[in-house]
Every structure is written in structure tokens, then in C-alpha cells.
Design a protein around this motif. Structure first.
Motif, PDB file in Angstrom:
ATOM      1  N   LYS A 131      21.086  17.169 -40.771  1.00  0.00           N
ATOM      2  CA  LYS A 131      20.177  17.840 -39.824  1.00  0.00           C
ATOM      3  C   LYS A 131      19.965  17.058 -38.540  1.00  0.00           C
ATOM      4  O   LYS A 131      19.011  17.299 -37.825  1.00  0.00           O
ATOM      5  N   LYS A 163      20.330  16.636 -28.290  1.00  0.00           N
ATOM      6  CA  LYS A 163      19.548  17.859 -28.047  1.00  0.00           C
ATOM      7  C   LYS A 163      18.075  17.462 -28.011  1.00  0.00           C
ATOM      8  O   LYS A 163      17.681  16.473 -28.633  1.00  0.00           O
ATOM      9  N   HIS A 212      14.480  17.045 -29.191  1.00  0.00           N
ATOM     10  CA  HIS A 212      13.933  16.991 -30.546  1.00  0.00           C
ATOM     11  C   HIS A 212      12.934  18.135 -30.714  1.00  0.00           C
ATOM     12  O   HIS A 212      12.061  18.324 -29.874  1.00  0.00           O
ATOM     13  N   PRO A 213      13.049  18.915 -31.789  1.00  0.00           N
ATOM     14  CA  PRO A 213      12.169  20.076 -31.953  1.00  0.00           C
ATOM     15  C   PRO A 213      10.692  19.720 -32.160  1.00  0.00           C
ATOM     16  O   PRO A 213       9.823  20.539 -31.878  1.00  0.00           O
ATOM     17  N   LEU A 214      10.412  18.494 -32.614  1.00  0.00           N
ATOM     18  CA  LEU A 214       9.024  18.106 -32.887  1.00  0.00           C
ATOM     19  C   LEU A 214       8.468  17.082 -31.897  1.00  0.00           C
ATOM     20  O   LEU A 214       7.270  16.841 -31.875  1.00  0.00           O
ATOM     21  N   LYS A 267      15.041  12.768 -28.516  1.00  0.00           N
ATOM     22  CA  LYS A 267      16.340  13.444 -28.601  1.00  0.00           C
ATOM     23  C   LYS A 267      16.831  13.398 -30.042  1.00  0.00           C
ATOM     24  O   LYS A 267      16.610  12.423 -30.759  1.00  0.00           O
TER      25      LYS A 267
END
Length: 157
Positions: A52, A86, A88-90, A95
Motif C-alpha cells: 500500500k 503521491k 499522502h492521503p492522511l 508523500k
């Protein structure tokens, strides 16, 4: 090569030579498939991010290297299109390092090559002895795996 024991440390030498021979064989075959710019340590990074993704700090910790060394490796692999950063979603400032299609292709090719190498070895010693060898090595790895390993390798079986 001589078939005589080289002392009480023969197993260690044989395991090291086996690992080296397999790694060299893998990278020769990967180079023929267009992956001539990956190194053995890159496989450990790929192992960490495959599921992930991971942050640079997580990669550094996994590899047992400094954040700067991990960042240099990430830069190299990004320049060669194996990974990408990318958001970081949180963590809005962070990154996440993930595999690109080329990175996944390298992993798929590595798996195919490892299967081929293992089959070649099984052809030499026989399927039954190969299964016994894997079971014995699995037992040894489980008996010594702990948090002191710098690469944080954890068997998946």
C-alpha cells in the motif's frame, strides 16, 4: 569446487554463496528483460511499498538506513520510473511512495525468474529434497527472526 567441509561454519558460507548466486542470476535475467538499472537493495524497498505504499521515513526504517540514503534511493527509482511519490492521503504535507506499472512489471518478472531458478534447483536435487530443504530453512528463519534485523524481514508463510 571441493566437496569437503570447510569447517564448522560451512553452512553459513554455503547459504551466503547460494544467496549471492541466486541474486546474480536474478539480476542477469532481469537485465535481459530491460531491468538493468535495479539493484538487489531495490527489491527490499519494493517489498516494503508493494502492499500500500510507504513514506520515506518508513522506507528508511525498513531498510535500516538514514532518511537521506532512503531519499537518494527513492529519487533514483523515481527517475527510472519504478516508483512515484503521491500526496499522502492522511498527511497533507507528506508523500506516499508507490510502485509504477514499470515497478510492478519488475516484481512480476522477478517472481517468474525466482520460480524458474527454484525449479532448476529442484531438477538437480529432486522435488522431495527441495521441499525438505525449504521446510528446514523455513524453521531456521522462524527461529531467528526478530526485531533486531536491519531489513526488518518478516517471512510471509
Amino acid at each position: 569446487m571441493m566437496n569437503q567441509p570447510s569447517g564448522s561454519y560451512e553452512l553459513t558460507i554455503l547459504l551466503g554463496l547460494s544467496f549471492s548466486a541466486i541474486t546474480d542470476d536474478l539480476h542477469r535475467q532481469l537485465a535481459k528483460k530491460g531491468f538493468d538499472d535495479v539493484r538487489p537493495v531495490h527489491g527490499f524497498l519494493f517489498q516494503r511499498i508493494a502492499a500500500k505504499g510507504a513514506t520515506g521515513n518508513e522506507i528508511a526504517e525498513h531498510l535500516g538506513v538514514t532518511k537521506q540514503a532512503a531519499s537518494q534511493m527513492i529519487d533514483y527509482l523515481e527517475q527510472h520510473d519504478y516508483i512515484e511519490r503521491k500526496p499522502h492521503p492522511l498527511d497533507g504535507r507528506g508523500k506516499l511512495v508507490i510502485l509504477t506499472e514499470r515497478g510492478w512489471s519488475c516484481i512480476r518478472n522477478t517472481e517468474e525468474i525466482f520460480i524458474s531458478i527454484e525449479q532448476r534447483y529442484a531438477d538437480i536435487v529432486g522435488e522431495e529434497r527441495m521441499n525438505m530443504l525449504k521446510a528446514d530453512l523455513r524453521s531456521l528463519v522462524h527461529s531467528i527472526s526478530d526485531d533486531s534485523s536491519p531489513l526488518r524481514f518478516r517471512p510471509v508463510w
